[in-house]
Design a protein around this motif. Structure first.
Motif, mmCIF file in Angstrom:
data_model
loop_
_atom_site.group_PDB
_atom_site.id
_atom_site.type_symbol
_atom_site.label_atom_id
_atom_site.label_comp_id
_atom_site.label_asym_id
_atom_site.label_seq_id
_atom_site.Cartn_x
_atom_site.Cartn_y
_atom_site.Cartn_z
ATOM 1 N N ILE A 8 0.842 -1.209 0.000
ATOM 2 C CA ILE A 8 0.000 0.000 0.000
ATOM 3 C C ILE A 8 0.876 1.257 0.000
ATOM 4 C CG2 ILE A 8 -1.708 1.310 1.333
ATOM 5 C CD1 ILE A 8 -2.863 -1.412 2.275
ATOM 6 N N GLN A 9 1.948 1.256 0.807
ATOM 7 C CA GLN A 9 2.854 2.428 0.835
ATOM 8 C C GLN A 9 3.472 2.671 -0.536
ATOM 9 O OE1 GLN A 9 5.226 0.946 4.044
ATOM 10 N NE2 GLN A 9 4.214 2.208 5.603
ATOM 11 N N SER A 10 3.839 1.575 -1.176
ATOM 12 C CA SER A 10 4.447 1.695 -2.492
ATOM 13 C C SER A 10 3.439 2.246 -3.512
ATOM 14 C CB SER A 10 4.986 0.311 -2.878
ATOM 15 O OG SER A 10 5.049 0.146 -4.215
ATOM 16 N N MET A 11 2.158 1.870 -3.368
ATOM 17 C CA MET A 11 1.116 2.379 -4.277
ATOM 18 C C MET A 11 0.835 3.860 -4.022
ATOM 19 S SD MET A 11 0.530 0.032 -6.241
ATOM 20 C CE MET A 11 2.154 -0.602 -5.968
ATOM 21 N N ALA A 12 0.863 4.251 -2.750
ATOM 22 C CA ALA A 12 0.645 5.664 -2.404
ATOM 23 C C ALA A 12 1.764 6.514 -3.012
ATOM 24 C CB ALA A 12 0.599 5.832 -0.893
ATOM 25 N N LYS A 13 2.988 5.991 -2.921
ATOM 26 C CA LYS A 13 4.144 6.701 -3.477
ATOM 27 C C LYS A 13 3.982 6.856 -4.989
ATOM 28 C CE LYS A 13 9.113 6.573 -3.000
ATOM 29 N NZ LYS A 13 10.250 5.706 -2.838
#
Ligand code: ACO
Length: 316
Positions: free
Chosen positions: A250-255
């Motif tokens: 999820i963090q990678s998608m937000a980035k």
């Protein structure tokens, strides 16, 4: 032109909480490992008398109340679930019986796994856009605890139970702007519901690391494709509502979307991965806590067994 709008949302979580500390007593794991590698602290577990249908009923009642309609107003019920009470009658038909209605189409979407809600949303959108249905009840409901191998530390720490629902209806303004669906059966062996031995109960088998890498790559490309189809920019998006599989994904998608984590709905810390229920559960939580507001642009995305993945871009 007719667009599909989310008229109301609802959700249901079983009462029983299973913490990481309790899992430490069941398999060779630690709270630290689970939190660091997944972001999950606890998950809900259905009681023995709770099923995909009973949980779906509770979530659906809330969504219909929020939408201001009754079950008699429904033209279609779609339940996304990989853990139905029965293969047939479908969970959707069991819901008809629970609501005392018969005059609508009703079916389950069993095969898109964690992407079931997005697949269901895309199907519902077609029916509403072309005028063949007015009100559609779309639910993701899962008893993942029933298909987990509780001796396998690589999977049993990940999943939880629950249900989320939306009522969809027509609108002359967007609404659902676009949906994108993908699948690639060549990856069939890295994530499946399989029996270890003949006649054994089927359980989730997953090569987590391979799934993780594919998810990050495929979802990144999916965002580009979805934004291009909608003629929108990253900066137009107010919220990312992702499938809740792993906080690092999820963090990678937000980035990738250049969104701060404050603009991402997170429920996996308390709920784990509830498969097809995770997006409507996260959406309902964010709507009820007044984080997501009417008029905001949402990117929904999911990834799971098949492999099957997909997105929806919509104005709430
Ligand atoms: N506790 C402690 N150690 C563990 C645990 C555990 N619960 N599970 C695995 N380990 C160990 C492994 O055995 C391995 O040890 P080794 O190095 O000695 O071999 C080590 O931890 C690292 O294992 P990895 O699998 O490489 O760990 P990773 O960082 O990839 O995390 C995880 C695993 C959390 C499963 C991650 O890969 C993930 O989230 N994958 C994506 C899952 C997903 O998105 N699924 C799609 C939806 S599910 C569906 O559709 C039904």
């Amino acid at each position: 032109m007719i667009y599909t709008k989310i008229l109301g949302t609802g959700s249901y979580l079983p009462e029983k909480i299973l913490t990481n500390f309790e899992l430490e007593k069941m398999v060779d794991t630690t709270n630290e490992w689970i939190v660091e590698r997944t972001g999950i602290h606890e998950r809900r577990i259905a009681a023995s008398n709770e099923t995909a249908a009973t949980m779906a009923e509770q979530a659906a009642k809330q969504a219909m109340l929020a939408a201001g309609i009754s079950a008699r107003d429904l033209d279609m019920i779609i339940v996304a679930t990989t853990t139905p009470e029965k293969v047939f009658p479908s969970t959707a038909c069991l819901l008809q019986q629970r609501f005392g209605i018969a005059n609508c189409a009703a079916f389950d979407l069993n095969s898109a796994a964690c992407s079931g809600f997005i697949y269901g949303l895309s199907i519902a959108d077609q029916f509403i856009r072309n005028g063949n249905a007015k009100h559609i009840l779309l639910i993701g409901s899962e008893v993942m605890s029933s298909i987990v191998d509780w001796t396998d530390r690589t999977t049993c720490i990940l999943f939880g139970d629950g249900a989320g629902a939306v009522v969809l209806g027509p609108s002359d303004a967007p609404g659902v702007i676009c949906t994108r669906l993908h699948a690639d059966g060549n990856h069939k062996d890295i994530l499946s519901l399989s029996s270890q031995e003949k006649n054994a109960k089927p359980c989730i088998k997953m090569a987590g690391n391979s799934v993780f890498k594919l998810a990050v790559n495929m979802l990144g490309d999916l965002f580009d494709e979805t934004l291009a189809a909608a003629h929108l920019k990253k900066s137009d998006i107010h919220w990312l509502v992702p499938h809740q599989a792993n906080i690092r994904i999820i963090q990678s998608m937000a980035k990738k979307l250049e969104l701060p984590m404050e603009r991402v709905t997170i429920t996996l810390d308390k709920q784990g991965n509830t498969s097809s229920a995770s997006i409507p559960l996260a959406l309902d939580q964010a709507v009820r806590t007044r984080q997501i507001k009417r008029g905001e642009i949402l990117m929904l995305e999911a990834f799971g067994g098949g492999l099957a993945w997909g997105s929806a871009l919509l104005k709430f």
